[in-house]
Design a protein around this motif. Structure first.
Motif, PDB file in Angstrom:
ATOM      1  N   UNK A  25       0.821  -1.210   0.000  1.00  0.00           N
ATOM      2  CA  UNK A  25       0.000   0.000   0.000  1.00  0.00           C
ATOM      3  C   UNK A  25       0.859   1.265   0.000  1.00  0.00           C
ATOM      4  N   UNK A  26       2.044   1.192   0.602  1.00  0.00           N
ATOM      5  CA  UNK A  26       2.907   2.366   0.714  1.00  0.00           C
ATOM      6  C   UNK A  26       3.867   2.537  -0.473  1.00  0.00           C
ATOM      7  N   UNK A  27       3.782   1.682  -1.483  1.00  0.00           N
ATOM      8  CA  UNK A  27       4.713   1.750  -2.621  1.00  0.00           C
ATOM      9  C   UNK A  27       4.515   3.043  -3.411  1.00  0.00           C
ATOM     10  N   UNK A  28       5.609   3.776  -3.619  1.00  0.00           N
ATOM     11  CA  UNK A  28       5.529   5.007  -4.412  1.00  0.00           C
ATOM     12  C   UNK A  28       6.489   4.974  -5.604  1.00  0.00           C
ATOM     13  N   UNK A  29       7.535   4.179  -5.518  1.00  0.00           N
ATOM     14  CA  UNK A  29       8.514   4.075  -6.604  1.00  0.00           C
ATOM     15  C   UNK A  29       8.094   2.990  -7.580  1.00  0.00           C
ATOM     16  N   UNK A  30       8.567   3.078  -8.814  1.00  0.00           N
ATOM     17  CA  UNK A  30       8.276   1.993  -9.762  1.00  0.00           C
ATOM     18  C   UNK A  30       8.798   0.658  -9.231  1.00  0.00           C
ATOM     19  N   UNK A  31       8.066  -0.389  -9.526  1.00  0.00           N
ATOM     20  CA  UNK A  31       8.390  -1.747  -9.106  1.00  0.00           C
ATOM     21  C   UNK A  31       8.725  -2.529 -10.378  1.00  0.00           C
ATOM     22  N   UNK A  32       9.792  -3.311 -10.324  1.00  0.00           N
ATOM     23  CA  UNK A  32      10.192  -4.090 -11.493  1.00  0.00           C
ATOM     24  C   UNK A  32      10.062  -5.575 -11.205  1.00  0.00           C
ATOM     25  N   UNK A  33       9.568  -6.306 -12.210  1.00  0.00           N
ATOM     26  CA  UNK A  33       9.423  -7.760 -12.128  1.00  0.00           C
ATOM     27  C   UNK A  33      10.072  -8.353 -13.376  1.00  0.00           C
TER      28      UNK A  33
END
Length: 194
Positions: free
Chosen positions: A156-164
């Motif tokens: 819920x607190x993610x603000x930066x891009x996430x990579x998979x």
């Protein structure tokens, strides 16, 4: 004919026999070592301290980077409850907390050959998300079937891009990487004001 009884418990072994036994024992140990090393390194068996990138070796070969792979696979995602898969390299998260399904995307030209062979894979995600049934504190998950869908939970607190991304292999081929897929969290009211 004269019968000769030999008591092997007391009969000394000839030098040639001892050398042959040593040679066979050494050969068996070497083969066992190669088999254990190769089998231990399937993409879905990767230990947490091993990075899923082209600086590592698996299955006796260096991992092949996406740009260098002859078969290029990528990932596709969809929100839980959606019917449409999104492929490419970017997915804009629409709500929080989010749960996504993620899988390997196979091109039509490669599909028939791909599904006829055993394919194993491991996926890895950067900070800001975790796999529902993941290992390594949720940052890695794996599948033994090319059609497997994994569940990814976005913090819920993610603000930066996430990579998979994923490392995959068919049979005993070298492990190949997919392109990195970016999940971009939608700004919250707190982050939008910053």
């Amino acid at each position: 004919l004269k019968q000769v009884e030999v008591n092997f418990s007391t009969a000394p072994l000839s030098r040639e026999c001892v050398m042959m036994l040593c040679s066979w024992s050494l050969a068996c140990l070497l083969i066992l070592n190669v088999v254990i090393t190769a089998v231990h390194a399937y993409p879905n068996w990767v230990k947490c301290y091993v990075d899923l990138d082209s600086s590592e070796a698996m299955m006796g070969s260096v991992i092949i980077d996406y740009e260098e792979a002859d078969e290029k696979l990528h990932l596709e995602v969809k929100a839980i409850g959606d019917s449409q898969w999104t492929s490419g390299d970017l997915y804009q998260l629409k709500s929080r907390p989010s749960e996504l399904k993620i899988r390997l995307a196979i091109s039509e030209s490669f599909e028939e050959e791909f599904y006829d062979t055993t394919t194993m894979f491991a996926m890895e995600v950067t900070e800001g998300a975790k796999f529902a049934k993941g290992i390594c504190d949720g940052r890695r998950a794996s599948g033994r079937d090319a059609k497997a869908e994994l569940t990814l939970k976005i913090d819920e607190s993610a603000i930066s891009p996430i990579y998979v991304w994923a490392g995959w292999a068919q049979g005993y081929e070298p492990v190949k990487l997919t392109a990195k897929f970016q999940l971009r969290p939608e700004p919250t009211t707190e982050t939008a004001e910053l």
